[in-house]
Design a protein around this motif. Structure first.
Motif, PDB file in Angstrom:
ATOM      1  N   GLU A 191       0.833  -1.206   0.000  1.00  0.00           N
ATOM      2  CA  GLU A 191       0.000   0.000   0.000  1.00  0.00           C
ATOM      3  C   GLU A 191       0.871   1.262   0.000  1.00  0.00           C
ATOM      4  OE1 GLU A 191      -3.282   0.755  -0.023  1.00  0.00           O
ATOM      5  OE2 GLU A 191      -3.869  -1.326  -0.380  1.00  0.00           O
ATOM      6  N   ILE A 192       1.959   1.219   0.774  1.00  0.00           N
ATOM      7  CA  ILE A 192       2.862   2.370   0.838  1.00  0.00           C
ATOM      8  C   ILE A 192       3.512   2.616  -0.522  1.00  0.00           C
ATOM      9  CG2 ILE A 192       5.012   3.222   1.845  1.00  0.00           C
ATOM     10  CD1 ILE A 192       4.199   1.723   4.435  1.00  0.00           C
ATOM     11  N   LEU A 193       4.006   1.561  -1.150  1.00  0.00           N
ATOM     12  CA  LEU A 193       4.647   1.709  -2.461  1.00  0.00           C
ATOM     13  C   LEU A 193       3.643   2.196  -3.507  1.00  0.00           C
ATOM     14  CD1 LEU A 193       6.905  -1.483  -2.496  1.00  0.00           C
ATOM     15  CD2 LEU A 193       7.615   0.878  -2.106  1.00  0.00           C
ATOM     16  N   ALA A 194       2.412   1.675  -3.450  1.00  0.00           N
ATOM     17  CA  ALA A 194       1.375   2.127  -4.384  1.00  0.00           C
ATOM     18  C   ALA A 194       1.081   3.606  -4.172  1.00  0.00           C
ATOM     19  CB  ALA A 194       0.105   1.301  -4.200  1.00  0.00           C
ATOM     20  N   TYR A 195       1.121   4.042  -2.897  1.00  0.00           N
ATOM     21  CA  TYR A 195       0.875   5.461  -2.640  1.00  0.00           C
ATOM     22  C   TYR A 195       2.004   6.306  -3.241  1.00  0.00           C
ATOM     23  CZ  TYR A 195      -0.074   9.940  -0.724  1.00  0.00           C
ATOM     24  OH  TYR A 195      -0.334  11.290  -0.649  1.00  0.00           O
ATOM     25  N   TYR A 196       3.236   5.832  -3.118  1.00  0.00           N
ATOM     26  CA  TYR A 196       4.352   6.595  -3.685  1.00  0.00           C
ATOM     27  C   TYR A 196       4.224   6.716  -5.204  1.00  0.00           C
ATOM     28  CZ  TYR A 196       6.784   6.507   0.802  1.00  0.00           C
ATOM     29  OH  TYR A 196       7.122   6.692   2.107  1.00  0.00           O
ATOM     30  N   GLU A 197       3.731   5.676  -5.859  1.00  0.00           N
ATOM     31  CA  GLU A 197       3.477   5.773  -7.307  1.00  0.00           C
ATOM     32  C   GLU A 197       2.512   6.909  -7.593  1.00  0.00           C
ATOM     33  OE1 GLU A 197       2.842   2.255  -9.753  1.00  0.00           O
ATOM     34  OE2 GLU A 197       3.233   1.029  -7.971  1.00  0.00           O
ATOM     35  N   HIS A 198       1.438   6.958  -6.806  1.00  0.00           N
ATOM     36  CA  HIS A 198       0.460   8.046  -6.951  1.00  0.00           C
ATOM     37  C   HIS A 198       1.112   9.399  -6.689  1.00  0.00           C
ATOM     38  CE1 HIS A 198      -2.934  10.671  -5.946  1.00  0.00           C
ATOM     39  NE2 HIS A 198      -2.416  10.811  -4.736  1.00  0.00           N
ATOM     40  N   LEU A 199       1.965   9.478  -5.650  1.00  0.00           N
ATOM     41  CA  LEU A 199       2.599  10.738  -5.283  1.00  0.00           C
ATOM     42  C   LEU A 199       3.541  11.228  -6.384  1.00  0.00           C
ATOM     43  CD1 LEU A 199       2.968  12.890  -3.076  1.00  0.00           C
ATOM     44  CD2 LEU A 199       4.818  11.475  -2.124  1.00  0.00           C
ATOM     45  N   VAL A 200       4.281  10.335  -6.993  1.00  0.00           N
ATOM     46  CA  VAL A 200       5.173  10.726  -8.084  1.00  0.00           C
ATOM     47  C   VAL A 200       4.370  11.312  -9.247  1.00  0.00           C
ATOM     48  CG1 VAL A 200       6.783   9.872  -9.830  1.00  0.00           C
ATOM     49  CG2 VAL A 200       7.022   9.124  -7.455  1.00  0.00           C
ATOM     50  N   ARG A 201       3.255  10.658  -9.599  1.00  0.00           N
ATOM     51  CA  ARG A 201       2.410  11.191 -10.681  1.00  0.00           C
ATOM     52  C   ARG A 201       1.880  12.570 -10.311  1.00  0.00           C
ATOM     53  NH1 ARG A 201       0.434   5.786 -10.687  1.00  0.00           N
ATOM     54  NH2 ARG A 201      -1.423   6.472  -9.505  1.00  0.00           N
ATOM     55  N   LEU A 202       1.479  12.726  -9.040  1.00  0.00           N
ATOM     56  CA  LEU A 202       0.947  14.006  -8.576  1.00  0.00           C
ATOM     57  C   LEU A 202       1.987  15.107  -8.656  1.00  0.00           C
ATOM     58  CD1 LEU A 202      -1.461  15.461  -7.130  1.00  0.00           C
ATOM     59  CD2 LEU A 202      -0.385  14.794  -4.963  1.00  0.00           C
ATOM     60  N   ARG A 203       3.210  14.807  -8.209  1.00  0.00           N
ATOM     61  CA  ARG A 203       4.253  15.834  -8.177  1.00  0.00           C
ATOM     62  C   ARG A 203       4.836  16.122  -9.561  1.00  0.00           C
ATOM     63  NH1 ARG A 203       2.136  17.970  -5.228  1.00  0.00           N
ATOM     64  NH2 ARG A 203       2.081  17.720  -2.975  1.00  0.00           N
ATOM     65  N   ARG A 204       4.709  15.210 -10.482  1.00  0.00           N
ATOM     66  CA  ARG A 204       5.114  15.517 -11.864  1.00  0.00           C
ATOM     67  C   ARG A 204       4.188  16.590 -12.450  1.00  0.00           C
ATOM     68  NH1 ARG A 204       9.134  12.726 -13.972  1.00  0.00           N
ATOM     69  NH2 ARG A 204       9.628  10.606 -13.224  1.00  0.00           N
ATOM     70  N   LYS A 205       2.923  16.553 -12.067  1.00  0.00           N
ATOM     71  CA  LYS A 205       1.967  17.546 -12.555  1.00  0.00           C
ATOM     72  C   LYS A 205       2.029  18.831 -11.738  1.00  0.00           C
ATOM     73  CE  LYS A 205      -1.374  14.027 -14.052  1.00  0.00           C
ATOM     74  NZ  LYS A 205      -2.734  13.454 -13.800  1.00  0.00           N
ATOM     75  N   ASP A 206       2.309  18.686 -10.440  1.00  0.00           N
ATOM     76  CA  ASP A 206       2.247  19.829  -9.533  1.00  0.00           C
ATOM     77  C   ASP A 206       3.438  19.800  -8.578  1.00  0.00           C
ATOM     78  OD1 ASP A 206       1.398  22.019  -8.064  1.00  0.00           O
ATOM     79  OD2 ASP A 206      -0.062  20.880  -6.876  1.00  0.00           O
ATOM     80  N   PRO A 207       4.628  20.181  -9.041  1.00  0.00           N
ATOM     81  CA  PRO A 207       5.823  20.114  -8.189  1.00  0.00           C
ATOM     82  C   PRO A 207       5.751  21.118  -7.045  1.00  0.00           C
ATOM     83  CG  PRO A 207       6.319  21.218 -10.260  1.00  0.00           C
ATOM     84  CD  PRO A 207       4.924  20.674 -10.393  1.00  0.00           C
TER      85      PRO A 207
END
Length: 403
Positions: A191-207
């Motif tokens: 679950e933690i690793l899956a969240y980090y995947e989501h976070l990377v996508r989020l920060r690529r759009k909104d650093p």
């Protein structure tokens, strides 16, 4: 397994066995072994072997010599070979210079003055909230109390939106307190690793001003980090920052309970806080060992160490070396000098050391404001590990300060 002196005298023990650290007599073990030999080799029943370093001067030399003793072949005993090989050179803690320095600089670039001010605010607000809650409750588990602070700070540091902090806190605490249930631990880590995947996508759009954004926009030798490398580094930072700080806080509180005169001393002289925090780190020594691998034939002290030999530096033993620390088994809030190695040394000196110090400082400042005395209400239960020195539970009563 018995820790009696006769057993230690008969045979040098395999320090990788976590049973050695299940009780409160490890200090006797370190002292007995160090008196006999500050360095010895263990041939394990599994067929592999490693050197144990117990003396401060030898440990300091090994940790600072990154050309001879590398981290890229694993930084702890019993690490699974495949994941270690996958992470080597890609994750900060299992990288060597010069790549290690490049990754470290990219992560450090996220700590702008504005970010540090934000983290300071998070630390103070979170510490105040958790101490208020613990004091109001009276009886609490010090482990649960301390857990929330480092996870909140790491979430802020990584750029996790505040509304997701509770989710990551829940998953990280589930992973850390699974009671040995591997399925629960694996599910929480997934679950933690899956969240980090989501976070990377989020920060690529909104650093933002955070570590994930710094890694996304960073590059080593002109090559950007892959999403996998960013996720692996985030996971390592969560694990390292949380475990070290949380167990230091709990170990520090238990030390003040064991030495109540030091609590009174610190309360009467708050100016001792900087030395008290360093003593908490030395005394708690939350990481039991760090591993290095020799990449050429060399010597440690009087012993010949071969290319490929693994070398485990046992930090609690090093930090109780009587040749360096006067009365080393005593907790001394004013200890100076204090050349402990709880946060390692050399290139791998803890990247988050200033944050860890700030978190411990603020937590104990908040405790001093509100707590007259802390007392044990039950027997603390240690983590069963050969890597982490800490507690699964530590039941305490926090007696409210009235003046």
């Amino acid at each position: 397994m018995s820790l009696d002196a006769q057993h230690v005298e008969r045979k040098l023990p395999d320090l990788s066995d976590p049973l050695w650290y299940s009780g409160d007599r490890a200090e006797e073990l370190w002292a007995s072994l160090r008196e006999r030999t500050p360095l010895f080799r263990t041939e394990r029943e599994t067929g592999d072997s490693f050197w144990s370093v117990l003396g401060h001067p030898l440990a300091n030399a090994v940790l600072r010599d990154s050309e001879t003793f590398v981290s890229s072949r694993g930084m702890r005993l019993d690490s699974p070979p495949a994941p270690t090989a996958q992470a080597a050179g890609r994750v900060l803690i299992v990288s060597d210079p010069p790549r290690h320095g490049s990754i470290r600089r990219i992560i450090s670039s996220a700590f702008t003055p504005r970010t540090v001010r934000r983290l300071e605010s998070t630390i103070r607000r979170t510490a105040s909230d958790i101490v208020d809650a613990a004091v109001a409750e009276g009886d609490c588990d010090a482990v649960q109390m301390a857990a929330r602070l480092p996870v909140s700070v790491i979430c802020d540091m990584l750029g996790v939106p505040r509304e997701d902090w509770e989710h990551l806190l829940h998953q990280s605490m589930t992973a850390m307190n699974s009671g040995g249930d591997r399925e629960i631990e694996i599910e929480a880590n997934s679950e933690i690793l899956a969240y980090y995947e989501h976070l990377v996508r989020l920060r690529r759009k909104d650093p933002g001003d955070d570590v994930v954004s710094a890694l996304i926009h960073g590059a080593v030798d002109g090559v950007p980090f892959t999403d996998e490398e960013i996720i692996l580094n985030c996971n390592a930072l969560l694990s390292a920052g949380n475990e070290t700080t949380r167990h230091s806080m709990v170990g520090g509180l238990l030390a003040f309970i064991r030495f109540p005169g030091e609590w009174d001393r610190l309360r009467d002289d708050p100016g001792l806080m900087p030395t008290a925090v360093q003593e908490i780190l030395r005394y708690a020594s939350p990481v039991l060992h760090v591993l290095r691998t020799a990449v050429k034939d060399t010597r440690i002290g009087d012993e010949a160490v071969a290319d490929g030999d693994k070398v485990a530096v046992w930090l609690p033993a090093v930090n109780r070396d009587a040749t360096v620390f006067d009365d080393p088994d005593r907790f001394d809030a004013g200890r100076e000098p204090n050349r402990h190695l709880a946060l390692s040394a050399g290139p791998h000196f803890c990247l988050g050391s200033s944050l860890a110090v700030m978190e411990i400082t603020v937590l104990f400042e908040e405790l001093l404001k509100r707590v007259d005395r802390a007392e044990l209400t039950g027997e603390p239960r240690r983590v069963r590990s050969n890597f982490i020195q800490g507690y699964e539970t530590a039941p305490v009563a926090l007696r409210r300060r009235t003046a």
